[in-house]
Design a protein around this motif. Structure first.
Motif, mmCIF file in Angstrom:
data_model
loop_
_atom_site.group_PDB
_atom_site.id
_atom_site.type_symbol
_atom_site.label_atom_id
_atom_site.label_comp_id
_atom_site.label_asym_id
_atom_site.label_seq_id
_atom_site.Cartn_x
_atom_site.Cartn_y
_atom_site.Cartn_z
ATOM 1 N N ASP A 129 0.864 -0.892 -0.199
ATOM 2 C CA ASP A 129 0.158 -0.073 0.113
ATOM 3 C C ASP A 129 1.149 0.902 0.017
ATOM 4 O OD1 ASP A 129 -1.954 -1.420 -0.006
ATOM 5 O OD2 ASP A 129 -2.641 -0.812 1.996
ATOM 6 N N LEU A 130 1.924 1.279 0.558
ATOM 7 C CA LEU A 130 3.068 2.455 0.608
ATOM 8 C C LEU A 130 3.438 2.122 -0.208
ATOM 9 C CD1 LEU A 130 4.133 4.362 2.915
ATOM 10 C CD2 LEU A 130 5.979 3.443 3.514
ATOM 11 N N TRP A 131 3.852 1.490 -0.851
ATOM 12 C CA TRP A 131 4.342 1.388 -2.611
ATOM 13 C C TRP A 131 3.311 2.445 -3.621
ATOM 14 C CZ3 TRP A 131 8.532 0.789 -4.840
ATOM 15 C CH2 TRP A 131 8.613 1.008 -6.692
ATOM 16 N N THR A 132 1.941 2.433 -3.599
ATOM 17 C CA THR A 132 1.696 1.965 -4.120
ATOM 18 C C THR A 132 0.894 3.830 -4.070
ATOM 19 O OG1 THR A 132 0.150 -0.407 -5.209
ATOM 20 C CG2 THR A 132 -1.076 1.789 -5.211
ATOM 21 N N ARG A 133 0.728 3.931 -3.831
ATOM 22 C CA ARG A 133 0.241 5.505 -2.641
ATOM 23 C C ARG A 133 1.395 6.616 -2.679
ATOM 24 N NH1 ARG A 133 -2.719 3.804 2.565
ATOM 25 N NH2 ARG A 133 -4.510 2.287 1.983
ATOM 26 N N ALA A 163 3.100 6.027 -5.152
ATOM 27 C CA ALA A 163 3.718 5.399 -6.626
ATOM 28 C C ALA A 163 3.003 6.728 -7.486
ATOM 29 C CB ALA A 163 3.888 4.948 -7.346
ATOM 30 N N ALA A 164 1.703 6.897 -6.672
ATOM 31 C CA ALA A 164 -0.108 8.151 -7.287
ATOM 32 C C ALA A 164 0.450 9.015 -7.583
ATOM 33 C CB ALA A 164 -0.783 8.005 -6.446
ATOM 34 N N LEU A 165 1.868 9.588 -6.135
ATOM 35 C CA LEU A 165 1.918 11.579 -5.612
ATOM 36 C C LEU A 165 2.823 10.787 -6.722
ATOM 37 C CD1 LEU A 165 1.698 11.187 -2.328
ATOM 38 C CD2 LEU A 165 0.219 12.358 -4.388
ATOM 39 N N HIS A 166 3.908 10.365 -6.733
ATOM 40 C CA HIS A 166 5.115 10.406 -7.561
ATOM 41 C C HIS A 166 4.875 10.318 -9.355
ATOM 42 C CE1 HIS A 166 8.142 9.083 -10.339
ATOM 43 N NE2 HIS A 166 10.008 9.774 -9.416
ATOM 44 N N PRO A 208 6.807 16.595 -5.338
ATOM 45 C CA PRO A 208 7.626 16.891 -4.408
ATOM 46 C C PRO A 208 7.424 15.335 -3.504
ATOM 47 C CG PRO A 208 6.759 18.832 -4.640
ATOM 48 C CD PRO A 208 6.100 18.106 -4.626
ATOM 49 N N ALA A 209 8.647 14.812 -2.664
ATOM 50 C CA ALA A 209 8.726 13.621 -2.007
ATOM 51 C C ALA A 209 8.476 14.099 -1.121
ATOM 52 C CB ALA A 209 10.190 13.141 -2.419
ATOM 53 N N ASP A 210 9.604 15.436 0.104
ATOM 54 C CA ASP A 210 8.807 15.601 0.770
ATOM 55 C C ASP A 210 7.232 16.163 0.993
ATOM 56 O OD1 ASP A 210 11.633 15.500 1.515
ATOM 57 O OD2 ASP A 210 11.897 17.432 1.498
ATOM 58 N N GLU A 211 6.799 16.325 0.136
ATOM 59 C CA GLU A 211 4.958 16.979 0.299
ATOM 60 C C GLU A 211 4.596 15.121 0.488
ATOM 61 O OE1 GLU A 211 2.204 18.905 -2.427
ATOM 62 O OE2 GLU A 211 4.185 20.176 -2.764
ATOM 63 N N ALA A 212 4.834 14.349 -0.280
ATOM 64 C CA ALA A 212 3.768 12.966 -0.794
ATOM 65 C C ALA A 212 4.137 12.390 1.334
ATOM 66 C CB ALA A 212 5.020 12.380 -1.796
ATOM 67 N N ALA A 213 5.584 12.862 1.897
ATOM 68 C CA ALA A 213 5.515 11.724 3.331
ATOM 69 C C ALA A 213 4.416 12.228 3.778
ATOM 70 C CB ALA A 213 6.816 12.327 3.664
ATOM 71 N N GLU A 214 4.528 14.100 3.418
ATOM 72 C CA GLU A 214 3.100 14.260 4.770
ATOM 73 C C GLU A 214 1.859 14.443 3.778
ATOM 74 O OE1 GLU A 214 4.070 19.017 3.953
ATOM 75 O OE2 GLU A 214 6.229 18.949 5.378
ATOM 76 N N ASP A 241 12.176 8.859 4.642
ATOM 77 C CA ASP A 241 12.741 7.880 4.180
ATOM 78 C C ASP A 241 12.531 7.164 3.599
ATOM 79 O OD1 ASP A 241 14.746 9.444 5.385
ATOM 80 O OD2 ASP A 241 15.745 7.967 7.224
ATOM 81 N N ALA A 242 11.597 6.284 3.799
ATOM 82 C CA ALA A 242 10.599 5.115 2.916
ATOM 83 C C ALA A 242 10.683 5.798 1.966
ATOM 84 C CB ALA A 242 9.688 5.099 3.592
ATOM 85 N N VAL A 243 9.558 6.981 2.247
ATOM 86 C CA VAL A 243 8.653 7.729 0.616
ATOM 87 C C VAL A 243 10.412 8.106 0.088
ATOM 88 C CG1 VAL A 243 7.642 9.806 -0.161
ATOM 89 C CG2 VAL A 243 6.836 8.768 2.008
ATOM 90 N N ALA A 244 11.014 8.242 0.025
ATOM 91 C CA ALA A 244 12.129 8.716 -0.829
ATOM 92 C C ALA A 244 12.371 7.683 -1.532
ATOM 93 C CB ALA A 244 13.288 9.352 0.327
ATOM 94 N N ARG A 245 12.684 6.829 -0.205
ATOM 95 C CA ARG A 245 13.399 5.591 -1.438
ATOM 96 C C ARG A 245 12.311 5.164 -2.340
ATOM 97 N NH1 ARG A 245 17.573 2.201 -3.132
ATOM 98 N NH2 ARG A 245 17.277 0.125 -2.536
ATOM 99 N N VAL A 246 11.198 5.154 -2.505
ATOM 100 C CA VAL A 246 10.420 4.907 -2.825
ATOM 101 C C VAL A 246 10.639 5.853 -4.424
ATOM 102 C CG1 VAL A 246 7.553 4.127 -3.271
ATOM 103 C CG2 VAL A 246 8.833 3.596 -2.096
#
Length: 338
Positions: free
Chosen positions: A283-287, A289-292, A297-303, A325-330
């Motif tokens: 689920d974290l990957w899918t969500r 990836a959709a924002l990517h 931006p990754a920092d905004e996506a993490a929020e 860090d998890a979001v940045a890695r994806v």
């Protein structure tokens, strides 16, 4: 300091741990001559270790966060057995699992995956986002504790802060003594040690928490030691391969075992916890990836990512937002097309 959140479910019913309040570890005997060593908080040890006492020697799984922590483990181990340590297994390359390697003499085989040796040899255990976050942040943490102590008026609170400060200062000193030491023996997919009547299988099922996670399986004892492929709560994902990790866990689930000894937290036996982590990873990957794809931006996506539907299985999730860090890695993996 730890690379994982607190336990999220009941642990297996196992014997009472051995140790005293002054010890750096409690040793929980999960099977005859097999122990799970968990830090007490008296010093920074980073991760758990597993200890397998064989007919003529000892095998230790993971060597901890520093030479000081590894030395403390060996000191307590000497109360249990006079047998020498002849094998150390590194489940993966992260500093909290391998920075005690250097205390072992040359006649001790340090075993790990080929990827683990490669990363440590090129300095990867003392660099990267995880190291920067958990070790690079120590001076700031120490400074913050000193400010809290200066402002504390409650004597009990002040004493606890001073204890924590002493642990962190000692840990910072211990990190300066680290000489990254890579495995001396490597495997690509599997290795089996036959020690008397005991069979010890070292297995690589695919990338997951890192690119070289080794699982230790004792089929006769029906026990598996997972490193950080599985921990008590949500594991650190900053070097992970989230979708591959979920698939790798399918192979772990296929093993015959009753008890899991995780890299952080207490032993457990509930296989559903593997399902819970797989669902979270996917689920974290899918969500993410959709924002990517949407150009966020990754920092905004993490929020913005909301994982609260997994809070029943991971109570540390209390609000909207995912680990940066998890979001940045994806994002990193997606940018590589992987």
């Amino acid at each position: 300091m730890a690379f994982a959140a607190a336990a999220t479910a009941a642990t297996a019913q196992l014997p009472t741990p051995a140790g005293s309040p002054a010890d750096a570890f409690v040793f929980r005997e999960v099977r005859p001559d097999i122990y799970h060593a968990i830090g007490t908080g008296r010093m920074a040890v980073g991760a758990n270790a597993a200890i397998i006492i064989n007919e003529g020697e000892v095998l230790v799984v993971d060597s901890h966060v520093s030479p000081a922590a590894a030395t403390a483990l060996l000191g307590q181990l000497a109360r249990i057995t006079a047998k020498p340590v002849r094998y150390v297994v590194n489940t993966h390359f992260h500093f909290d699992h391998v920075h005690g390697n250097q205390v072992y003499p040359r006649d001790v085989e340090i075993i790990g995956h080929e990827f683990t040796r490669e990363v440590i040899a090129r300095g990867g255990s003392v660099s990267g986002r995880g190291y920067d976050r958990f070790v690079g942040g120590l001076p700031a943490q120490i400074a913050a504790l000193r400010r809290e102590i200066a402002a504390a008026t409650d004597t009990v609170r002040r004493a606890e802060l001073e204890r924590r400060l002493a642990v962190q200062e000692a840990y910072l000193t211990a990190t300066n003594d680290v000489r990254p030491t890579a495995p001396t023996t490597t495997l690509a997919t599997r290795m089996t040690l036959h020690r008397g009547e005991r069979e010890i299988r070292l297995l690589f099922f695919g990338r997951g928490h890192t690119g070289g996670d080794v699982v230790v399986h004792l089929p006769r004892e029906r026990l598996v030691i997972t490193g950080d492929l599985l921990v008590a709560g949500l594991p650190y994902m900053g070097d992970g391969y989230l979708l591959e990790w979920a698939e790798t866990l399918e192979h772990v689930k296929a093993l015959d075992f009753d008890v899991i000894l995780p890299g952080h937290g207490e032993p457990f036996s509930d296989r559903r916890r593997i399902d819970h982590l797989q669902a979270y990873l996917r689920d974290l990957w899918t969500r993410t990836a959709a924002l990517h794809t949407a150009g966020v931006p990754a920092d905004e996506a993490a929020e913005r990512i909301d994982m609260r539907d997994h809070a029943a299985n991971f109570p540390a999730i209390r609000q909207i937002g995912a680990d940066r860090d998890a979001v940045a890695r994806v994002y990193e993996l997606l940018s590589r097309g992987r």
